[in-house]
Design a protein around this motif. Sequence first.
Motif, PDB file in Angstrom:
ATOM      1  N   ALA A 121      12.785  -1.990   0.411  1.00 55.91           N
ATOM      2  CA  ALA A 121      13.978  -2.077   1.247  1.00 55.91           C
ATOM      3  C   ALA A 121      14.181  -3.499   1.766  1.00 55.91           C
ATOM      4  CB  ALA A 121      13.865  -1.100   2.418  1.00 55.91           C
ATOM      5  N   LEU A 122      13.098  -4.135   2.203  1.00 54.84           N
ATOM      6  CA  LEU A 122      13.192  -5.499   2.704  1.00 54.84           C
ATOM      7  C   LEU A 122      13.646  -6.456   1.614  1.00 54.84           C
ATOM      8  CD1 LEU A 122      12.733  -7.540   4.999  1.00 54.84           C
ATOM      9  CD2 LEU A 122      10.336  -7.678   4.274  1.00 54.84           C
ATOM     10  N   VAL A 160      -5.739  -5.027   7.477  1.00 51.49           N
ATOM     11  CA  VAL A 160      -5.985  -4.961   6.034  1.00 51.49           C
ATOM     12  C   VAL A 160      -4.694  -4.868   5.238  1.00 51.49           C
ATOM     13  CG1 VAL A 160      -7.037  -3.577   4.193  1.00 51.49           C
ATOM     14  CG2 VAL A 160      -8.263  -3.943   6.349  1.00 51.49           C
ATOM     15  N   PHE A 161      -3.712  -4.106   5.728  1.00 49.51           N
ATOM     16  CA  PHE A 161      -2.531  -3.773   4.934  1.00 49.51           C
ATOM     17  C   PHE A 161      -1.298  -4.551   5.402  1.00 49.51           C
ATOM     18  CE2 PHE A 161      -5.223   0.078   5.231  1.00 49.51           C
ATOM     19  CZ  PHE A 161      -5.704   0.049   3.932  1.00 49.51           C
ATOM     20  N   GLY A 162      -0.530  -5.006   4.403  1.00 53.43           N
ATOM     21  CA  GLY A 162       0.712  -5.709   4.715  1.00 53.43           C
ATOM     22  C   GLY A 162       1.809  -4.738   5.100  1.00 53.43           C
ATOM     23  N   MET A 163       2.314  -3.990   4.115  1.00 57.00           N
ATOM     24  CA  MET A 163       3.350  -2.984   4.388  1.00 57.00           C
ATOM     25  C   MET A 163       3.393  -1.975   3.249  1.00 57.00           C
ATOM     26  SD  MET A 163       6.915  -5.010   3.553  1.00 57.00           S
ATOM     27  CE  MET A 163       6.573  -6.328   4.692  1.00 57.00           C
ATOM     28  N   GLY A 164       4.060  -0.858   3.477  1.00 50.82           N
ATOM     29  CA  GLY A 164       4.220   0.153   2.458  1.00 50.82           C
ATOM     30  C   GLY A 164       5.217  -0.269   1.393  1.00 50.82           C
ATOM     31  N   VAL A 200       0.841  -1.194   0.000  1.00 43.89           N
ATOM     32  CA  VAL A 200       0.000   0.000   0.000  1.00 43.89           C
ATOM     33  C   VAL A 200       0.874   1.240   0.000  1.00 43.89           C
ATOM     34  CG1 VAL A 200      -0.157   0.097   2.523  1.00 43.89           C
ATOM     35  CG2 VAL A 200      -1.994   1.085   1.136  1.00 43.89           C
ATOM     36  N   HIS A 201       0.385   2.302  -0.657  1.00 42.12           N
ATOM     37  CA  HIS A 201       1.034   3.605  -0.564  1.00 42.12           C
ATOM     38  C   HIS A 201       0.678   4.247   0.770  1.00 42.12           C
ATOM     39  CE1 HIS A 201       2.608   3.708  -4.634  1.00 42.12           C
ATOM     40  NE2 HIS A 201       1.459   3.230  -5.066  1.00 42.12           N
ATOM     41  N   ASP A 202       1.376   5.282   1.131  1.00 43.65           N
ATOM     42  CA  ASP A 202       1.173   5.904   2.437  1.00 43.65           C
ATOM     43  C   ASP A 202      -0.193   6.567   2.566  1.00 43.65           C
ATOM     44  OD1 ASP A 202       3.659   5.114   3.264  1.00 43.65           O
ATOM     45  OD2 ASP A 202       4.654   6.965   2.621  1.00 43.65           O
ATOM     46  N   LEU A 214      10.478 -11.056   1.935  1.00 43.93           N
ATOM     47  CA  LEU A 214       9.329 -10.203   1.648  1.00 43.93           C
ATOM     48  C   LEU A 214       8.051 -11.032   1.539  1.00 43.93           C
ATOM     49  CD1 LEU A 214       7.991  -7.519   0.857  1.00 43.93           C
ATOM     50  CD2 LEU A 214       8.713  -7.953  -1.509  1.00 43.93           C
ATOM     51  N   THR A 215       8.119 -12.121   0.792  1.00 44.78           N
ATOM     52  CA  THR A 215       6.943 -12.964   0.617  1.00 44.78           C
ATOM     53  C   THR A 215       6.452 -13.507   1.952  1.00 44.78           C
ATOM     54  OG1 THR A 215       7.682 -13.612  -1.588  1.00 44.78           O
ATOM     55  CG2 THR A 215       6.041 -15.018  -0.535  1.00 44.78           C
ATOM     56  N   ALA A 216       7.383 -13.962   2.785  1.00 47.05           N
ATOM     57  CA  ALA A 216       6.998 -14.515   4.082  1.00 47.05           C
ATOM     58  C   ALA A 216       6.267 -13.487   4.929  1.00 47.05           C
ATOM     59  CB  ALA A 216       8.236 -15.034   4.818  1.00 47.05           C
ATOM     60  N   ARG A 217       6.750 -12.257   4.956  1.00 48.70           N
ATOM     61  CA  ARG A 217       6.102 -11.202   5.752  1.00 48.70           C
ATOM     62  C   ARG A 217       4.688 -10.928   5.236  1.00 48.70           C
ATOM     63  NH1 ARG A 217       9.109  -6.982   7.957  1.00 48.70           N
ATOM     64  NH2 ARG A 217       7.133  -5.830   7.975  1.00 48.70           N
ATOM     65  N   LEU A 218       4.553 -10.853   3.932  1.00 44.47           N
ATOM     66  CA  LEU A 218       3.254 -10.523   3.366  1.00 44.47           C
ATOM     67  C   LEU A 218       2.257 -11.660   3.542  1.00 44.47           C
ATOM     68  CD1 LEU A 218       4.386  -8.689   0.102  1.00 44.47           C
ATOM     69  CD2 LEU A 218       3.646  -7.682   2.271  1.00 44.47           C
TER      70      LEU A 218
END
Length: 693
Positions: free
Chosen positions: A75-76, A65-69, A41-43, A85-89
């Motif tokens: 950066a990750l 609802v949102f994973g990360m920006g 998601v954007h900020d 990245l995939t694991a976090r999301l």
Amino acid sequence: MTRSVYVTGIGRGDGRQVVELGVMELLTRQVDRVGIYRPLVHDAPDRIFELLRSRYRLAQDEGTVFGMGYEEAAALQAEQGQEALTARLVEGYLRVAESFETVLILGSDFADTNLPAELGVNARLANECGASVLAVIGGREQSAESVAAEVRNAHHAYTNLGCDVIALVANRVDPGEVEEAAELLRRALDVPVYVLPEEPALSAPTVSQIVEHLGAEVLLGDEAGLARDAMGFVFGGAMLPTFLPALTPGCVVVTPGDRADLIIGSLAAHSAGSPPIAGVLLTLDEKPGPDILALADRLAPGTPVIAVATGSFPTAAGLFTLDGKLGAGTPRKAETALGLFETHVDTAELTERFSVARSERVTPMMFEHALLERARADKRRIVLPEGGEERILRAAEVLLRRGVCDLTLLGDEAAIRKKAGDLGIVLDDPAVLVIDPQTSPLRERFAELYARLRAHKGVSFELAYDIVADVSYFGTLMVQEGLADGMVSGAVHSTAATIRPAFEIIKTRPDAAIVSSVFFMCLADKVLVYGDCAVNPDPDAEQLADIAVQAAGTAARFDVEPRIAMLSYSTGTSGTGADVDKVRTATELLRARRPDLLVEGPIQYDAAVSPTVAAAKLPGSPVAGQATVLIFPDLNTGNNTYKAVQRSAGAVAVGPVMQGLRKPVNDLSRGALVQDIVNTVAITAIQAQGDGQ
């Protein structure tokens, strides 16, 4: 197990929000609890989530609802790699999936994301979440061959990455290229491909969005005016006689603020309906004086007049980079988007491919969705006698944009079109007719018919000629003569004014002793049918039995299995008295007349709907504790009960729905909301689809 749908694309500018909204609509028809997950998601606040949350009354915690920006994700990925990245999301997705029957996953938007191999990121996430992919491909300003090639490439890209692609959508395609593109794609792929044309109303910004984008000051205008779509821009520099012919429906007039002639001339044209404009944008930091603004406000109340400090050229540059956007603040665009989606997508086919099991619970939203879907499947024409009323016009706009039915609006045509223009509603759809009973050629024909029907009451042609000019009588005669399939009124007219013409002209069905009504009471997890809460003050036993038979038929027609409770203040044989005896007799008559129906009575309300109470008072009854059709002994009890349940339990009451007439006519509460009107019109259209009501 949660079944998820991943809506993604291959690039920016695909108008994917239309498809995301359409998919959410389909999912909420099937299941009670749909979760939303946007991995990236954007900020800024996420417009599509805000739209889905407001429209579908989502109670989901926004924090899930949102994973990360995008910046954090880039950066990750750069520091720890794609796997991290995939694991976090996926962790974020699993948190949502724990709480919902199905999840709509909104893929990345391909706009300033700084993510390498973004398509691959979406594909990997879809696979790891076990989600089926619906890919959207933008086709704006492309030939049919180019659109087909892009869709084929997208299909190959996602399938080669192991995705379960259930369908593809080519969106924003030139209307002249839609048919050819669809034909090329039918032959090319083994999965459904839907082609949606470019819809100008979706890309048109609202006046409110122009204000926000340009930092404009609002000098005049109300909320409805600011919600109008800007369908074009007309720049004013010429003298008024030359300028006025350049105006187009829905345009924003852009002119220096010192051109009072163009300001007043544009608003006067709008007031006359030739044509209705979206608003006036003043440039050069020039603002009219108070006298001019006061005149402008009187000429076109609610029409926006806004001002910017910049000149015409930089203002134009800002306007031409602005696209309309779906969001919680643009509900009319959402209706347009859904209408576009439902017109060009085989929704039954797509729903089946989702493989989402339908919930056993039936929520109010699911019931409302089903009404619109059934009405749309076999479109009918409904006449609305109160054509100049604001709520009726707003409901008409929703019904037309969603393709629910065709409409006829009654009243003074110039006044209706002016009111519609003031609300930013354009009545140029071929599915809507506007008829003035006072001047219609039908008036003489209807007067002759009404005089024949009421000759036994001494009604002459001259008297009938006056009576049929009344919109309620005129609309009822349209239904009687097959010029409309049903009628809905009552937003400003009394119940008597709405249904008296039906009693006189349409009359009761041969198998109905009386005309009665029911309400569909949409509770949190089921739909109950209440009757009669609106028409008959004190029905006798035979009439109660007739109301129950009609209510059972109405319930079955709208997919509510009829289990009838004949209500009283006593359950079974525990009480005596005239009121209880009436209900007991009605129950016996009903069983004799319709032995196929499940009936219990006399029975108290708590024993009818509560399994626990039923087990104590009427153990073994097939109706007690699970009644779906509740027949009240009189209007006083029924009307107060439905209103008490509506207010205290938060139930959605749809109705009253009239039953027993030869052709459908339905009444509205004078406090009806726009959505109430939409639901009632849909019910009327469904009643008109078959022989029975």
